[in-house]
Design a protein around this motif. Sequence first.
Motif, PDB file in Angstrom:
ATOM      1  N   ALA A   1     -23.905 -11.389 -21.088  1.00 30.41           N
ATOM      2  CA  ALA A   1     -22.801 -10.497 -20.727  1.00 30.41           C
ATOM      3  C   ALA A   1     -23.265  -9.040 -20.752  1.00 30.41           C
ATOM      4  O   ALA A   1     -22.911  -8.243 -19.865  1.00 30.41           O
ATOM      5  N   LEU A   2     -24.085  -8.691 -21.736  1.00 27.81           N
ATOM      6  CA  LEU A   2     -24.644  -7.348 -21.800  1.00 27.81           C
ATOM      7  C   LEU A   2     -25.543  -7.080 -20.601  1.00 27.81           C
ATOM      8  O   LEU A   2     -25.469  -6.009 -19.986  1.00 27.81           O
ATOM      9  N   LEU A   3     -26.342  -8.049 -20.230  1.00 28.33           N
ATOM     10  CA  LEU A   3     -27.225  -7.906 -19.076  1.00 28.33           C
ATOM     11  C   LEU A   3     -26.423  -7.658 -17.800  1.00 28.33           C
ATOM     12  O   LEU A   3     -26.749  -6.758 -17.011  1.00 28.33           O
ATOM     13  N   ILE A   4     -25.371  -8.402 -17.616  1.00 28.21           N
ATOM     14  CA  ILE A   4     -24.513  -8.223 -16.438  1.00 28.21           C
ATOM     15  C   ILE A   4     -23.900  -6.831 -16.432  1.00 28.21           C
ATOM     16  O   ILE A   4     -23.853  -6.156 -15.398  1.00 28.21           O
ATOM     17  N   GLU A   5     -23.442  -6.391 -17.596  1.00 21.99           N
ATOM     18  CA  GLU A   5     -22.843  -5.059 -17.693  1.00 21.99           C
ATOM     19  C   GLU A   5     -23.867  -3.962 -17.382  1.00 21.99           C
ATOM     20  O   GLU A   5     -23.563  -3.003 -16.671  1.00 21.99           O
ATOM     21  N   LEU A   6     -25.078  -4.114 -17.898  1.00 19.96           N
ATOM     22  CA  LEU A   6     -26.122  -3.130 -17.612  1.00 19.96           C
ATOM     23  C   LEU A   6     -26.459  -3.091 -16.124  1.00 19.96           C
ATOM     24  O   LEU A   6     -26.662  -2.010 -15.556  1.00 19.96           O
ATOM     25  N   LYS A   7     -26.510  -4.264 -15.506  1.00 21.34           N
ATOM     26  CA  LYS A   7     -26.771  -4.303 -14.061  1.00 21.34           C
ATOM     27  C   LYS A   7     -25.646  -3.619 -13.296  1.00 21.34           C
ATOM     28  O   LYS A   7     -25.890  -2.884 -12.337  1.00 21.34           O
ATOM     29  N   ARG A   8     -24.414  -3.858 -13.716  1.00 24.79           N
ATOM     30  CA  ARG A   8     -23.258  -3.250 -13.059  1.00 24.79           C
ATOM     31  C   ARG A   8     -23.324  -1.724 -13.149  1.00 24.79           C
ATOM     32  O   ARG A   8     -22.959  -1.020 -12.207  1.00 24.79           O
ATOM     33  N   LEU A   9     -23.829  -1.225 -14.266  1.00 22.31           N
ATOM     34  CA  LEU A   9     -23.924   0.222 -14.484  1.00 22.31           C
ATOM     35  C   LEU A   9     -25.238   0.806 -13.959  1.00 22.31           C
ATOM     36  O   LEU A   9     -25.506   1.995 -14.156  1.00 22.31           O
ATOM     37  N   ASN A  10     -26.041  -0.035 -13.306  1.00 21.62           N
ATOM     38  CA  ASN A  10     -27.349   0.383 -12.799  1.00 21.62           C
ATOM     39  C   ASN A  10     -28.246   0.954 -13.900  1.00 21.62           C
ATOM     40  O   ASN A  10     -28.980   1.917 -13.687  1.00 21.62           O
ATOM     41  N   GLU A  11     -28.153   0.361 -15.090  1.00 19.07           N
ATOM     42  CA  GLU A  11     -28.991   0.769 -16.226  1.00 19.07           C
ATOM     43  C   GLU A  11     -30.264  -0.078 -16.244  1.00 19.07           C
ATOM     44  O   GLU A  11     -30.346  -1.112 -15.598  1.00 19.07           O
ATOM     45  N   ASP A  12     -31.239   0.358 -17.028  1.00 17.18           N
ATOM     46  CA  ASP A  12     -32.481  -0.387 -17.191  1.00 17.18           C
ATOM     47  C   ASP A  12     -32.187  -1.698 -17.938  1.00 17.18           C
ATOM     48  O   ASP A  12     -31.594  -1.687 -19.014  1.00 17.18           O
ATOM     49  N   THR A  13     -32.599  -2.801 -17.359  1.00 16.99           N
ATOM     50  CA  THR A  13     -32.341  -4.116 -17.941  1.00 16.99           C
ATOM     51  C   THR A  13     -33.611  -4.797 -18.454  1.00 16.99           C
ATOM     52  O   THR A  13     -33.551  -5.951 -18.868  1.00 16.99           O
ATOM     53  N   THR A  14     -34.716  -4.097 -18.440  1.00 14.70           N
ATOM     54  CA  THR A  14     -36.007  -4.703 -18.780  1.00 14.70           C
ATOM     55  C   THR A  14     -35.994  -5.360 -20.155  1.00 14.70           C
ATOM     56  O   THR A  14     -36.353  -6.537 -20.300  1.00 14.70           O
ATOM     57  N   ARG A  15     -35.579  -4.624 -21.179  1.00 11.06           N
ATOM     58  CA  ARG A  15     -35.585  -5.151 -22.545  1.00 11.06           C
ATOM     59  C   ARG A  15     -34.597  -6.314 -22.702  1.00 11.06           C
ATOM     60  O   ARG A  15     -34.924  -7.344 -23.284  1.00 11.06           O
TER      61      ARG A  15
END
Length: 112
Positions: A30-44
Amino acid sequence: MMHKDAIMDELRQIELDVVEGEKQLADIEALLIELKRLNEDTTRVQAEVDLMRKIQLERDQSRQRLLSLLHPLGHDEIARFLNTNLNEEGGQHQAQHGGAAQGRQAKASNAA
């Protein structure tokens, strides 16, 4: 062959670990999806999701190994044990997370 009670104890622990792992995986996905939605770095976070999926796969393989050791006990006895254990844990998981895994699957398919 390991003693039946020891196998059942180990299987019970793996089942609990699988349930807890699914909860943790749902949260991090869920955090990963939210980060993608916000165009944040998802690498970690993506690396963490990948690691958690690998761990869950290993747990499943351990579960299958134990089930194969129990095979001589009879399918009905194993199924009764697993259903009882999963129903108890599943009810607690559903009450705590209100269908988070289903929402996670829907969000993941929408994000793809």
